[in-house]
Motif scaffolding. Structure first.
Motif, PDB file in Angstrom:
ATOM      1  N   GLU A 164      38.785  41.933  45.888  1.00 56.96           N
ATOM      2  CA  GLU A 164      38.799  40.697  46.675  1.00 56.96           C
ATOM      3  C   GLU A 164      40.048  40.691  47.555  1.00 56.96           C
ATOM      4  O   GLU A 164      41.141  40.995  47.097  1.00 56.96           O
ATOM      5  CB  GLU A 164      38.798  39.499  45.733  1.00 56.96           C
ATOM      6  N   PRO A 165      39.919  40.376  48.851  1.00 56.31           N
ATOM      7  CA  PRO A 165      41.037  40.567  49.786  1.00 56.31           C
ATOM      8  C   PRO A 165      42.344  39.896  49.382  1.00 56.31           C
ATOM      9  O   PRO A 165      43.394  40.554  49.340  1.00 56.31           O
ATOM     10  CB  PRO A 165      40.485  39.993  51.102  1.00 56.31           C
ATOM     11  N   SER A 166      42.322  38.603  49.095  1.00 62.72           N
ATOM     12  CA  SER A 166      43.576  37.920  48.743  1.00 62.72           C
ATOM     13  C   SER A 166      44.128  38.425  47.425  1.00 62.72           C
ATOM     14  O   SER A 166      45.327  38.691  47.291  1.00 62.72           O
ATOM     15  CB  SER A 166      43.336  36.409  48.669  1.00 62.72           C
ATOM     16  N   ALA A 167      43.255  38.574  46.434  1.00 71.11           N
ATOM     17  CA  ALA A 167      43.702  39.036  45.126  1.00 71.11           C
ATOM     18  C   ALA A 167      44.187  40.479  45.177  1.00 71.11           C
ATOM     19  O   ALA A 167      45.116  40.857  44.455  1.00 71.11           O
ATOM     20  CB  ALA A 167      42.569  38.888  44.111  1.00 71.11           C
ATOM     21  N   ALA A 168      43.574  41.318  46.043  1.00 71.57           N
ATOM     22  CA  ALA A 168      44.002  42.715  46.151  1.00 71.57           C
ATOM     23  C   ALA A 168      45.433  42.796  46.667  1.00 71.57           C
ATOM     24  O   ALA A 168      46.235  43.618  46.196  1.00 71.57           O
ATOM     25  CB  ALA A 168      43.059  43.487  47.066  1.00 71.57           C
ATOM     26  N   ARG A 169      45.785  41.940  47.637  1.00 69.53           N
ATOM     27  CA  ARG A 169      47.164  41.933  48.122  1.00 69.53           C
ATOM     28  C   ARG A 169      48.120  41.483  47.024  1.00 69.53           C
ATOM     29  O   ARG A 169      49.181  42.085  46.831  1.00 69.53           O
ATOM     30  CB  ARG A 169      47.272  40.998  49.334  1.00 69.53           C
ATOM     31  N   ALA A 170      47.731  40.457  46.294  1.00 68.50           N
ATOM     32  CA  ALA A 170      48.576  39.991  45.196  1.00 68.50           C
ATOM     33  C   ALA A 170      48.721  41.061  44.126  1.00 68.50           C
ATOM     34  O   ALA A 170      49.807  41.253  43.558  1.00 68.50           O
ATOM     35  CB  ALA A 170      47.972  38.719  44.593  1.00 68.50           C
ATOM     36  N   LEU A 171      47.640  41.767  43.852  1.00 64.98           N
ATOM     37  CA  LEU A 171      47.676  42.834  42.851  1.00 64.98           C
ATOM     38  C   LEU A 171      48.671  43.917  43.245  1.00 64.98           C
ATOM     39  O   LEU A 171      49.485  44.369  42.418  1.00 64.98           O
ATOM     40  CB  LEU A 171      46.277  43.429  42.709  1.00 64.98           C
ATOM     41  N   VAL A 172      48.638  44.343  44.504  1.00 67.11           N
ATOM     42  CA  VAL A 172      49.562  45.382  44.960  1.00 67.11           C
ATOM     43  C   VAL A 172      50.994  44.870  44.923  1.00 67.11           C
ATOM     44  O   VAL A 172      51.911  45.596  44.505  1.00 67.11           O
ATOM     45  CB  VAL A 172      49.173  45.847  46.370  1.00 67.11           C
TER      46      VAL A 172
END
Length: 660
Positions: A425-433
């Motif tokens: 998921e775009p927003s969560a992927a950024r947070a994950l990284v």
């Protein structure tokens, strides 16, 4: 065939393609000269008047035609090359493919994504973009220039008609094209041949204009007839060029398909997977023929032929029966029932088997598979001192095994489901990284979190807070696969989102008080994965790169061993083995210094990348063991050098002289 040999072979084939193209252009110049001479005779009003052959051989006319043909072919090839610079996504979109939604609820689409993700992680390369072609034919392709811009396309017919093992065989076939350098070769072939096809397109335009233009018809004399003749002649030249192009594509493509089928068996250890897929394709009423208008241009990329071709010299793919018998020597010729595929599907937001061992030799790759891929004999001697583990690491590049695929599936199953969902998921992927790359010490994390509050979007910050607990439970070795899963989603960010994301990443690294080697490697992997890296010429040798080598190998040695004396001894021994003067760097390297070193090392010639990877492996092995973090570090650095290692889990826990 090992990874490094395959890459060199693909580059040599590119040179042969250029030679074949020059021969084709020379033939087209001869035909075009005759066509233009005929048009000039008609334009002068003399139907086959005085000495047309003499006019065709007039030096100025020949020179003009040759220059025009070369200019058209050159410009056509250059334009197509520039159009394809973005990589595999351009090919997929031109064929009508759409990016597959990573959050899809369609069972078949979800299965496809799982298979691609497992195969990518097992291969040690970033997860490629996946495109779905709403076509009922059974087909697939892999396209791209480098590991950073790969796209895999597959038809609706393939994911509906094939079971999981068969689908895995097809995907393994496409990964073979990626790892053997075929996809880069195929895109270069598209660009080179496009210039030849442009001549025919010009002829078609002239013919159409002359037949529909009223003003042209009203003119007196032979002008109208001459333009008609010129257009028809150029179309003939264009068709001749198309024939030349098909012959060139066929000469390159057919044996590569046999190799990819064989590699699919070696990767999965399941000949029934790829063999079953080929049998379903043979039984399918629509076969592999695609409806896309550009299918003919990219026909040599496909799993099946994709277009109707004449059998023999112009066929880009071997006959299906021959491919099946290579994979399944005991096949009795029977086919499964023809698959039934829904015409308008809804759109939503292995074990070793008999016959696999002999397949590689039939495809002319088995003889070289077991051999060491380290070119330098001194390096090989040094690796023996490490119990052969480094030798196995280098030999595994670009050659995932069935065990690697099983490990990748198991490792993904062990990661928290919330983190897996976040990677898609775009927003969560950024947070994950962000969470993965933030520092380990409390001081750095507090400063980094405060910086993100001022730069990151509110929805990303909310996701980061929600992921804090599962991120704190991440086990060693789970960071790299999560980043690999997130990369395709991050590549789809808008320009503004991508700019903000990169700014946040740079800020995180700048605020890190003690950036470790692994953190730097993962940070670099993310940046290269989303923005690519400028393609540098590979014209440097190990002897030319003493400074960058010293910095990188010292960093790897210190990361694998806190004992500075042992790390120093390891670098000194490698200096003697590689024949390069290396200076041990005691102080922890800054991220900017390591980036500088990598920007030089990516220019290393392909033939000397195996010794470099062997030396890197020895640096993390010199204490007798590869820890999960060291395996991730080695895999991440190898990937940025264009050497995809299989799953780090294969490497983690190994010790010199055996497995701990």
């Amino acid at each position: 065939m090992d990874f490094f040999t395959a890459q060199d072979r693909a580059r040599r084939l590119t040179g042969r393609l250029v030679l074949l193209l020059l021969l084709a252009v020379a033939a087209l110049i001869a035909v075009a000269s005759l066509a233009v001479a005929l048009a000039v005779v008609l334009l002068d009003g003399g139907a086959f008047a005085a000495q047309p052959l003499a006019r065709a051989l007039e030096p100025r006319l020949l020179a003009g035609v040759a220059a025009a043909v070369i200019l058209v072919v050159g410009l056509g090839s250059l334009v197509r090359h520039l159009q394809l610079r973005a990589g595999g996504s351009v090919v997929a979109e031109s064929l009508g493919g759409r990016p597959l939604n990573f959050e899809t609820r369609n069972e078949r689409e979800r299965q496809l994504l799982n298979v691609v993700e497992e195969m990518a992680i097992a291969s040690g390369m970033p997860v490629p973009e996946v495109y779905l072609l709403e076509d009922q034919a059974i087909n697939a392709f892999a396209a791209g220039h480098d590991l950073d811009d790969v796209a895999i396309g597959i038809t609706r017919g393939a994911i509906e008609a094939l079971d999981r093992d068969q689908l895995q065989g097809v995907i393994a076939h496409e990964f073979s094209h990626i790892l053997h350098g075929d996809m880069r070769l195929n895109l270069r072939l598209v660009a080179l041949l496009h210039g030849i096809l442009v001549i025919g397109l010009i002829g078609r335009m002239l013919l159409h204009a002359s037949s529909s233009g009223r003003r042209m018809r009203s003119r007196k004399g032979g002008g109208h007839v001459a333009v008609l003749g010129l257009g028809a002649s150029l179309m003939v030249v264009g068709y001749a060029g198309t024939l030349c192009g098909n012959l060139i594509k066929a000469a390159v493509s057919r044996q590569r398909e046999f190799l990819a089928d064989a590699s699919a068996v070696q990767y999965t250890r399941n000949p029934e997977g790829i063999g079953g897929a080929l049998k379903v394709l043979a039984a399918h009423r629509l076969g592999s023929r695609l409806l896309a208008s550009h299918a003919a241009e990219f026909s040599h990329l496909f799993f099946g032929s994709g277009v109707r071709t004449l059998p023999g010299l112009t066929a880009t793919h071997p006959p299906l029966q021959a491919r099946i018998r290579r994979v399944l020597p005991r096949w009795d010729g029977s086919l499964p029932p023809a698959p039934v595929i829904q015409p308008t599907p809804p759109r939503h937001a292995a074990a070793p088997m008999e016959g696999a061992a002999g397949l590689a030799s039939k495809a002319s790759i088995g003889e070289s598979m077991p051999g060491a891929v380290v070119a330098d004999a001194l390096v090989a001697d040094a690796l023996m001192a490490e119990g052969g583990v480094a030798d196995e690491i280098v030999a595994s590049v670009g050659r995932p095994s069935a065990e690697d695929i099983s490990r990748a599936r198991r490792r993904l199953g062990e990661i928290d489901d919330g983190l897996i969902e976040a990677a898609h998921e775009p927003s969560a992927a950024r947070a994950l990284v962000y969470g993965i790359l933030m520092g380990a010490d409390a001081g750095s994390r507090d400063a980094q979190r405060q910086a993100l509050v001022g730069q990151a979007l509110p929805e990303v910050l909310r996701e980061l807070e929600a992921l804090e607990v599962p991120l704190s439970r991440l086990a060693p070795g789970q960071r790299l696969p999560l980043i690999e899963l997130a990369l395709p989603v991050l590549r789809r960010l808008s320009v503004a989102q991508l700019g903000r994301f990169q700014a946040c990443l740079r800020r995180l690294m700048a605020l890190e008080s003690r950036p470790g080697a692994l953190q730097w490697a993962l940070h670099r992997l993310v940046l290269r994965g989303i923005q690519g890296e400028r393609r540098a010429r590979r014209d440097r040798h190990l002897a030319d790169l003493s400074g960058p080598l010293s910095l990188l190998l010292s960093t790897l040695a210190l990361a694998g061993q806190q004992d500075e004396t042992q790390a120093h001894a390891s670098v000194e021994r490698l200096s003697a083995v590689l024949g390069v003067t290396l200076d041990f760097v005691r102080e922890p390297a800054l991220a900017t210094d390591l980036d500088w070193a990598m920007s030089r090392l990516v220019r290393l010639v392909q033939a000397e990348r195996a010794p470099l990877l062997a030396a890197m492996s020895c640096c993390v092995l010199h204490d007798g063991r590869i820890e999960p973090e060291e395996a991730e570090l080695l895999s991440a650095v190898a990937w940025t050098l264009g050497c995809p290692l299989p799953s780090p889990e294969r490497l983690a826990g190994q010790s010199v002289g055996g497995t701990a």
